[in-house]
Scaffold this motif. Structure first.
Motif, PDB file in Angstrom:
ATOM      1  N   UNK A 157      11.876   5.131  -5.649  1.00  0.00           N
ATOM      2  CA  UNK A 157      11.316   4.043  -6.655  1.00  0.00           C
ATOM      3  C   UNK A 157      10.072   4.055  -6.551  1.00  0.00           C
ATOM      4  N   UNK A 158       9.277   3.801  -5.522  1.00  0.00           N
ATOM      5  CA  UNK A 158       7.896   3.380  -5.386  1.00  0.00           C
ATOM      6  C   UNK A 158       7.161   4.875  -5.953  1.00  0.00           C
ATOM      7  N   UNK A 159       7.637   5.806  -5.959  1.00  0.00           N
ATOM      8  CA  UNK A 159       7.126   7.356  -6.464  1.00  0.00           C
ATOM      9  C   UNK A 159       7.207   7.347  -8.105  1.00  0.00           C
ATOM     10  N   UNK A 160       8.272   6.689  -8.484  1.00  0.00           N
ATOM     11  CA  UNK A 160       8.499   6.745  -9.905  1.00  0.00           C
ATOM     12  C   UNK A 160       7.679   5.837 -10.725  1.00  0.00           C
ATOM     13  N   UNK A 166     -11.563   3.417   7.047  1.00  0.00           N
ATOM     14  CA  UNK A 166     -10.823   4.813   7.458  1.00  0.00           C
ATOM     15  C   UNK A 166     -10.929   5.792   6.129  1.00  0.00           C
ATOM     16  N   UNK A 167     -11.651   6.761   6.342  1.00  0.00           N
ATOM     17  CA  UNK A 167     -11.918   7.530   5.153  1.00  0.00           C
ATOM     18  C   UNK A 167     -11.391   8.896   5.660  1.00  0.00           C
ATOM     19  N   UNK A 168     -10.388   8.922   6.616  1.00  0.00           N
ATOM     20  CA  UNK A 168      -9.971  10.101   7.085  1.00  0.00           C
ATOM     21  C   UNK A 168      -9.269  11.152   6.028  1.00  0.00           C
ATOM     22  N   UNK A 169      -8.433  10.198   5.287  1.00  0.00           N
ATOM     23  CA  UNK A 169      -7.780  10.861   4.232  1.00  0.00           C
ATOM     24  C   UNK A 169      -7.320   9.968   3.075  1.00  0.00           C
ATOM     25  N   UNK A 170      -7.172  10.517   1.804  1.00  0.00           N
ATOM     26  CA  UNK A 170      -6.577   9.753   0.882  1.00  0.00           C
ATOM     27  C   UNK A 170      -5.187   9.775   0.702  1.00  0.00           C
ATOM     28  N   UNK A 171      -4.473  10.421   1.571  1.00  0.00           N
ATOM     29  CA  UNK A 171      -3.107  10.491   1.712  1.00  0.00           C
ATOM     30  C   UNK A 171      -2.186   9.796   2.152  1.00  0.00           C
ATOM     31  N   UNK A 172      -1.360   9.084   1.692  1.00  0.00           N
ATOM     32  CA  UNK A 172      -0.531   7.905   1.792  1.00  0.00           C
ATOM     33  C   UNK A 172      -1.242   6.690   2.202  1.00  0.00           C
ATOM     34  N   UNK A 173      -2.413   6.543   1.737  1.00  0.00           N
ATOM     35  CA  UNK A 173      -3.270   5.525   2.550  1.00  0.00           C
ATOM     36  C   UNK A 173      -3.683   4.477   1.461  1.00  0.00           C
ATOM     37  N   UNK A 174      -3.174   4.611   0.311  1.00  0.00           N
ATOM     38  CA  UNK A 174      -3.602   3.589  -0.878  1.00  0.00           C
ATOM     39  C   UNK A 174      -2.717   2.504  -0.902  1.00  0.00           C
ATOM     40  N   UNK A 175      -3.008   1.511  -1.759  1.00  0.00           N
ATOM     41  CA  UNK A 175      -2.464   0.298  -1.912  1.00  0.00           C
ATOM     42  C   UNK A 175      -1.638   0.540  -2.873  1.00  0.00           C
ATOM     43  N   UNK A 176      -0.152  -0.106  -2.702  1.00  0.00           N
ATOM     44  CA  UNK A 176       0.869  -0.187  -3.898  1.00  0.00           C
ATOM     45  C   UNK A 176       0.502  -1.216  -4.728  1.00  0.00           C
ATOM     46  N   UNK A 177       0.954  -1.071  -5.888  1.00  0.00           N
ATOM     47  CA  UNK A 177       0.874  -2.301  -7.025  1.00  0.00           C
ATOM     48  C   UNK A 177       2.140  -3.203  -7.005  1.00  0.00           C
ATOM     49  N   UNK A 178       1.916  -4.236  -7.546  1.00  0.00           N
ATOM     50  CA  UNK A 178       2.840  -5.158  -7.478  1.00  0.00           C
ATOM     51  C   UNK A 178       4.208  -4.628  -8.078  1.00  0.00           C
ATOM     52  N   UNK A 179       4.176  -3.754  -9.141  1.00  0.00           N
ATOM     53  CA  UNK A 179       5.287  -3.156  -9.703  1.00  0.00           C
ATOM     54  C   UNK A 179       5.913  -2.111  -8.806  1.00  0.00           C
ATOM     55  N   UNK A 180       4.971  -1.622  -8.049  1.00  0.00           N
ATOM     56  CA  UNK A 180       5.834  -0.586  -6.925  1.00  0.00           C
ATOM     57  C   UNK A 180       6.569  -1.336  -5.924  1.00  0.00           C
ATOM     58  N   UNK A 181       6.090  -2.653  -5.433  1.00  0.00           N
ATOM     59  CA  UNK A 181       7.024  -3.333  -4.430  1.00  0.00           C
ATOM     60  C   UNK A 181       7.941  -3.765  -5.323  1.00  0.00           C
ATOM     61  N   UNK A 203       9.658  -2.173  -7.499  1.00  0.00           N
ATOM     62  CA  UNK A 203      10.484  -1.307  -7.470  1.00  0.00           C
ATOM     63  C   UNK A 203      11.223  -0.740  -6.158  1.00  0.00           C
ATOM     64  N   UNK A 204      10.441  -1.322  -5.334  1.00  0.00           N
ATOM     65  CA  UNK A 204      10.963  -1.024  -3.881  1.00  0.00           C
ATOM     66  C   UNK A 204      12.249  -1.850  -3.561  1.00  0.00           C
TER      67      UNK A 204
END
Ligand code: F0G
Length: 466
Positions: A304-307, A51-66, A68-69
């Motif tokens: 928090x995930x954004x931060x 799926x190369x429709x978009x790079x918007x919101x489709x990325x993988x989160x890191x362990x640190x982001x999870x 933070x969630x």
């Protein structure tokens, strides 16, 4: 850090959790596309292989982001998550007021709801589709003033997202009182993901000062833009990406942002500015549609995930890999003789469909026809950026867009180089047989943003058997 003895740019992470993908047959894909009215937005995601429709919101989160969630605090007002988010934004973009929103277009709606309106004109290098739609929805006019090199897919100018300074100067000289603000989109998504130089931003700033106009950045891909400045603009090779970002921010008076792009989150955005009165009006509107200004339509865990994502987005090992993997796809296609926009953009490779399908006039949508062929042949979903997206004027008259491109957008930290090798193979196959691709007509379309929901039909019968 890089070891100068070795040249392979690796993914600077290990895969931590996987999501299986499913391969259906060519004839099934043809049937799904027919059912979807030849609109790739109407497909079921399970029927898409890559799926190369978009790079918007489709990325993988890191362990640190999870992690933070898990720290997310869901208090309605004054949540600690909000303060962590605000502080992370301020580290890179120290604007006085930060108003969170559920995504980028919400920030646009609020901003143009306040500064737009009939008779107004908003210049930009190239308005993204939602930006243009919000400008026009407010009654204002959006004007694209990218440098001429930005409209030539073959031109290798290093900063093809730059604003055409003489053109902006002419617009301000003739209509200054109609211009509430000047926008610059970094990187210039609709123009091929091309960067804007700091020298150009400074020149825009000077014009804004001369006419006393605020400068706003549409900063979705700020980190990729900063990486291009570091690697292409004289004098920046030894400057940290985070410092380049702060230098870009210091030239502006405000920004709109989609946290779904470079900030490495799956949802979110913000509007930021220095002007107190404008911020107060925007905050009041944000409360109407987004919610209280310390959450702005987002859960505390999203903030928090954004931060955390924001800090990861300026990591230079990550950016080196990110830009190298986009270039890997571009180089593979170039080697196969597929006409692609050069230099390669940051988040995507853009195929020049007008050149690849010379037998199709713009109003038979060569970009869209090519995107459909990539899906039918290889299960790859891409996105037309051309006459379907931009061809319908505010006056209701259809005209060819400046370019007919197909965007292969690369979700962040999601696909490996083997996936990209497969994409190169499929695109090469489709390109070699491109004279077989039929044009399309639109059989149903909404008034605005028609690419999301229009239905199409091929202009001649298409072979459905594999
Ligand atoms: N500005 C730019 C330059 C964008 O690329 C986008 C979204 C937006 C604003 C709006 O942000 O989606 O969070 O509301 N671009 C996506 C894309 C959709 O596929 O390029 P949003």
């Amino acid at each position: 850090m890089r070891d100068s003895r070795f040249h392979t740019v690796i993914e600077p992470f290990r895969i931590h959790s996987i999501e299986p993908v499913r391969l259906i047959s060519r004839s099934e894909r043809q049937a799904r596309l027919d059912e979807a009215g030849w609109n790739l937005f109407a497909l079921h995601g399970d029927d898409v292989l890559i799926d190369l429709l978009t790079d918007s919101g489709t990325g993988a989160l890191s362990n640190e982001q999870w992690a933070a969630i898990q720290r997310g605090n869901e208090g309605y007002a004054g949540s600690p998550s909000w303060f962590r988010f605000r502080d992370a934004v301020h580290e890179l973009f120290p604007f006085k007021h930060v108003i969170p929103t559920h995504q980028g277009r919400a920030a646009e709606k609020i901003l143009f709801g306040v500064v737009g309106g009939s008779g107004k004109v908003i210049p930009n290098n190239t308005h993204f589709d939602t930006t243009r739609a919000h400008v026009e929805f407010s009654g204002a006019e959006g004007v694209d003033l990218v440098v001429p090199e930005g409209l030539d897919p073959r031109n290798r100018h290093p900063f093809k997202g730059n604003v055409d300074i003489p053109a902006l100067s002419r617009l301000l000289a003739s209509r200054a009182e109609d211009v509430p603000l000047v926008m610059v989109t970094i990187t210039n998504n609709s123009g091929g993901g091309q960067p804007v130089s700091l020298a150009n931003l400074r020149a825009v700033r000077e014009l804004c000062d001369e006419y006393d106009k605020p400068l706003f950045l549409d900063a979705c891909r700020f980190a990729e833009n900063a990486w291009f400045i570091k690697t292409r603009e004289p004098g920046y090779v030894n400057v940290a990406v985070a410092d380049i970002v702060r230098e870009m921010a210091a030239l502006a008076d405000g920004m709109t942002m989609s946290a779904k792009k470079d900030p490495l989150a799956n949802i979110g955005g913000w509007l930021a500015m220095n002007d107190d009165a404008l911020a107060s009006e925007c905050r009041n509107l944000a409360i109407l549609t987004e919610g209280f200004p310390t959450y702005g339509g987002l859960a505390g865990r999203d903030l928090d995930a954004i931060a955390v994502g924001l800090r990861e987005s300026v990591d230079e090992d990550y950016l080196r890999y990110r830009i190298a993997s986009t270039a890997y796809l571009g180089e593979g296609l170039e080697r196969a003789g597929v006409p692609v926009v050069v230099p390669f953009g940051g988040h995507a490779i853009f195929i020049d469909a007008r050149e690849l399908l010379p037998h199709l006039p713009a109003l038979q949508y060569p970009g869209h026809a090519l995107a459909c062929a990539l899906y039918v042949e290889g299960g790859i979903r891409s996105c037309e950026i051309g006459t379907v997206m931009f061809g319908m004027g505010a006056d209701g008259v259809e005209r060819p867009a400046p370019m007919d491109l197909v965007r292969l957008a690369i979700p962040r930290r999601t696909y490996t180089h083997n996936h990209l090798d497969y994409v190169i193979e499929v695109v090469t196959y489709v390109a070699r047989n491109s004279d077989q691709i039929a044009g399309l007509e639109i059989v149903e379309q909404p008034e605005r943003l028609r690419h999301f929901s229009a239905r199409f039909a091929p202009l001649r019968k298409v072979e459905t058997a594999a």
